[in-house]
Design an enzyme around this catalytic site. Sequence first.
Site, PDB file in Angstrom:
ATOM      1  N   LEU A  50       0.840  -1.208   0.000  1.00 35.30           N
ATOM      2  CA  LEU A  50       0.000   0.000   0.000  1.00 35.30           C
ATOM      3  C   LEU A  50       0.872   1.255   0.000  1.00 35.30           C
ATOM      4  CD1 LEU A  50      -3.011   0.482   2.484  1.00 35.30           C
ATOM      5  CD2 LEU A  50      -2.127   2.175   0.894  1.00 35.30           C
ATOM      6  N   HIS A 102     -12.008  10.902  -2.546  1.00 32.59           N
ATOM      7  CA  HIS A 102     -12.382   9.894  -3.540  1.00 32.59           C
ATOM      8  C   HIS A 102     -13.138  10.522  -4.711  1.00 32.59           C
ATOM      9  CE1 HIS A 102     -11.406   7.436  -0.080  1.00 32.59           C
ATOM     10  NE2 HIS A 102     -11.448   6.353  -0.808  1.00 32.59           N
ATOM     11  N   GLN A 107      -5.469   3.455  -6.927  1.00 31.93           N
ATOM     12  CA  GLN A 107      -6.851   3.038  -6.633  1.00 31.93           C
ATOM     13  C   GLN A 107      -7.881   4.163  -6.817  1.00 31.93           C
ATOM     14  OE1 GLN A 107      -7.817   1.155  -2.622  1.00 31.93           O
ATOM     15  NE2 GLN A 107      -7.310  -0.579  -3.924  1.00 31.93           N
ATOM     16  N   PHE A 108      -7.533   5.356  -6.387  1.00 32.48           N
ATOM     17  CA  PHE A 108      -8.354   6.552  -6.633  1.00 32.48           C
ATOM     18  C   PHE A 108      -7.385   7.674  -6.974  1.00 32.48           C
ATOM     19  CE2 PHE A 108     -11.250   4.038  -4.118  1.00 32.48           C
ATOM     20  CZ  PHE A 108     -12.516   4.375  -4.582  1.00 32.48           C
ATOM     21  N   GLU A 153       1.671   4.355  -2.863  1.00 28.54           N
ATOM     22  CA  GLU A 153       1.545   4.877  -4.224  1.00 28.54           C
ATOM     23  C   GLU A 153       2.873   5.376  -4.755  1.00 28.54           C
ATOM     24  OE1 GLU A 153      -0.499   5.529  -1.719  1.00 28.54           O
ATOM     25  OE2 GLU A 153      -2.359   4.592  -2.415  1.00 28.54           O
TER      26      GLU A 153
HETATM   27  C1  LIG Z   1      -3.125   6.709   0.280  1.00 28.61           C
HETATM   28  C2  LIG Z   1      -4.270   5.770   0.134  1.00 28.61           C
HETATM   29  N1  LIG Z   1      -4.157   4.729  -0.710  1.00 28.61           N
HETATM   30  C3  LIG Z   1      -5.170   3.858  -0.859  1.00 28.61           C
HETATM   31  C4  LIG Z   1      -6.333   4.021  -0.168  1.00 28.61           C
HETATM   32  C5  LIG Z   1      -7.487   3.044  -0.347  1.00 28.61           C
HETATM   33  N2  LIG Z   1      -7.587   2.215   0.863  1.00 28.61           N
HETATM   34  C6  LIG Z   1      -8.455   2.517   1.845  1.00 28.61           C
HETATM   35  S1  LIG Z   1      -8.293   1.507   3.148  1.00 28.61           S
HETATM   36  C7  LIG Z   1      -7.068   0.625   2.417  1.00 28.61           C
HETATM   37  C8  LIG Z   1      -6.438  -0.511   3.140  1.00 28.61           C
HETATM   38  C9  LIG Z   1      -5.909  -0.105   4.473  1.00 28.61           C
HETATM   39  O1  LIG Z   1      -5.323  -1.205   5.084  1.00 28.61           O
HETATM   40  P1  LIG Z   1      -4.736  -1.104   6.551  1.00 28.61           P
HETATM   41  O2  LIG Z   1      -3.827   0.056   6.651  1.00 28.61           O
HETATM   42  O3  LIG Z   1      -4.200  -2.425   6.906  1.00 28.61           O
HETATM   43  O4  LIG Z   1      -6.005  -0.756   7.444  1.00 28.61           O
HETATM   44  P2  LIG Z   1      -7.300  -1.659   7.666  1.00 28.61           P
HETATM   45  O5  LIG Z   1      -8.185  -1.407   6.495  1.00 28.61           O
HETATM   46  O6  LIG Z   1      -6.895  -3.070   7.749  1.00 28.61           O
HETATM   47  O7  LIG Z   1      -7.901  -1.144   8.916  1.00 28.61           O
HETATM   48  C10 LIG Z   1      -6.802   1.131   1.145  1.00 28.61           C
HETATM   49  C11 LIG Z   1      -5.822   0.583   0.207  1.00 28.61           C
HETATM   50  C12 LIG Z   1      -6.422   5.139   0.688  1.00 28.61           C
HETATM   51  N3  LIG Z   1      -7.541   5.403   1.390  1.00 28.61           N
HETATM   52  N4  LIG Z   1      -5.385   5.984   0.831  1.00 28.61           N
END
Ligand SMILES: Cc1ncc(C[n+]2csc(CCOP(=O)(O)OP(=O)(O)O)c2C)c(N)n1
Lengths: 328, 388
Positions: free
Chosen positions: A58, A129, A82-83, A60
């Site tokens: 995760l 978003h 993703q967005f 970017e």
């Molecule tokens: C910078 C960014 N990239 C991608 C996203 C999309 N997104 C939202 S939640 C998520 C996963 C988050 O995983 P984690 O940090 O393990 O937290 P959890 O959802 O397990 O609580 C992603 C990829 C985002 N909100 N912000």
Amino acid sequence: MPKCTMVEALNLALDEALGNDQQVCLMGQDIGVNGGVFRVTKDLQTKYGADRVMDTPLAECGIIGTAVGMAIYGMKPIAEIQFSGFTMQAFDQIEQNMARYRNRTQGRFNIDMVMRAPYGGGIRAVEHHSESREAYWVHTPGLKVVIPSGPRNARALLAASIADPGPVIFYEPKAIYRAFREDVPDSPETMELGKANIAQSGDDITIISYGAMMRPAREAVEDLTELHSINAELIDLLTISPIDTETLLQSVTKTGRCIIVHEGHQTCGVGAEIAARLAEGGAFEYLVAPLKRLTAPDIPHPYFQVEQHFLPDPDDIIGAARELMEWT
Amino acid sequence: MSGLEPDKPIEASCDPMQASPPLPASGFNTRAIDLGRIECLQILDEHGDIEEGLQPDIEDNELLRVHRAMLLSRAFDSRMLAMQRQGQMGTFAPNLGQEACMIGQVWPLGDEDWFSPSYRAFGAQIWRGWSMERLMTLWAGYHDGFPPPDDVKDLPFSIVIGSHVLPATGIAMAMRRAKDPHCMVVNFGDGAFSQGAITEAMNFAAVDQAPIVFVCENNGWAISTPLDKQAGNEVLAARGAGYGVHSIRVDGNDILAMMTAMKEACDRARRGEGPTLIEAITFRMSLHTTADDPTVYRDESLVEPWHNRCPIRRFELWLTRTNRLTTQDCDRIREECEQEVLDARAYFRKNATAKPREIFDHIYDTITPELESQRMDYLRRLDRKGVE
Ligand SMILES: Cc1ncc(C[n+]2csc(CCOP(=O)(O)OP(=O)(O)O)c2C)c(N)n1
Ligand SMILES: [Mg+2]
């Protein structure tokens, strides 16, 4: 080929690219088993394997930075963010490396990659978003910026963006990902980048738009003809950088009136650049009314309970067109 | 494979912080360096048993407050899911099974301490003083839900994953300079931990000896991405050790371990002894968000073992066995929590109002002339459309 949504059409273009060229690979968050949060990459990992359709950590900045490196080595990465709101985390790598390696190495390293991201409002999403910040990339030397407006041109333009030897930002209007279907030909189709499309010709006024805003623009153009006897010419930019100035100039010198419609903010937005080109480029003396921009105002996209009236809608376009028609 | 079995056997330690890694010696050192052992703290096991000698010194009424908060979090969770399914809520991120992490990490905080949550932390936000109706307003897409209540020292939750951790660290750096004797707790996920910004934050905090506790809530998943695709070394706490941040793993489904480890870490920060990273090992039992369908990417069998590790079940086994509560008490509290959530919903339904005319009001301290003219255009548009 049966009628496709934009999501299916994009999936088709990616499938064709992966099938045709071993150097093409996809990378992004949740694009593998999950097929992407919007399912644009559905089933592609099963078909091409996890080395070519990669779920990334995760990060970017990491995605774009490593894609740049892979491109230097000779691969053709197609990176999904993703967005589009999260392309900001990758700003560093887009601006410093993706857009510049070619020039820095005097052409030795071509960054043959595409960054795809869904952009735009109207999907009842939380903050970050819904933005349309394509102007950042238009402002960045070295990049091309492409935004389709329907399933068929989405497939053709994505193919063209992948085929283009340099870095391309490909923004997908997620509000119309599944809003309507179109016939998409069986055989691969491509389109020339840098060419706007005259979606409808008319003599009275030019309406320039792109992406998801083409929908309200089309609606407005129909109503203008049917209800107000105004024949608008509707131009779909398709490539936002480089802008097809020639097509715009031709239209506006013919109609003498122009409205530019987009989701991005007004100040230094794409509309500002178009207006400047029209004014500088010889349409000025043909104008019979001032140029008009219908855009998002210069504030962050509001939360979804109050977003209904944030972006331009057909009524706004019709109102502006009638006003310009009556201008004396 | 989710990679989330807490490393077995979990090494229990009364004083986990003893094991913090030595800071690297200044200057060039040609010898091999041992970054030290990373302990994993568990106090209450899956059967609700406490290991001899490990019972923390926490007053009963505190334990009962915490128990209630966990139940309230769960009641809120299931009601919000139901409301979302009925079209009364926007996209929502449930928190099922992470209640011990949630509540444990804010339990040691007082009103003068700070908290900077991730987006899945509503249980902790409620504990901190965010009303449930405010949180409903927020998830339902109204601007009014986002600002922290006036008397709560929290940042709004972070939607851009990981981006809040540097500002949280900056607050802690400012606190140290102000000789503020309190601390900051910042919370993020296993996925978030891949963001460069968080390693930058740990490094800043370590260099600055800032009073901050980093809580990585490792629930094994970031949307569809399991931990083994997220991290090359699945011991995320090792990253803190690498930066010179005191680091420990905790069984995040064990509320007593969470409370114990968090208390120590917050006290350390308040004493001016620098930052701590706590990797809380838990599991995302439910959906990523209501927009997600986990059956596409994960086998239900991976979730199964976590039912027995449920933090509430485990805590209640112990609370009832030690006669702190009866099962009837537990049922009664559950009902009370359910009622509280329903009351909040009623309040939310009655009071949430969209205010489209206010969306320009907080961009600048004083609106600029240019923006004011855009605002007037926008208001005239609303008039034309007949929008209040
Ligand atoms: C910078 C960014 N990239 C991608 C996203 C999309 N997104 C939202 S939640 C998520 C996963 C988050 O995983 P984690 O940090 O393990 O937290 P959890 O959802 O397990 O609580 C992603 C990829 C985002 N909100 N912000
Ligand atoms: Mg996670």
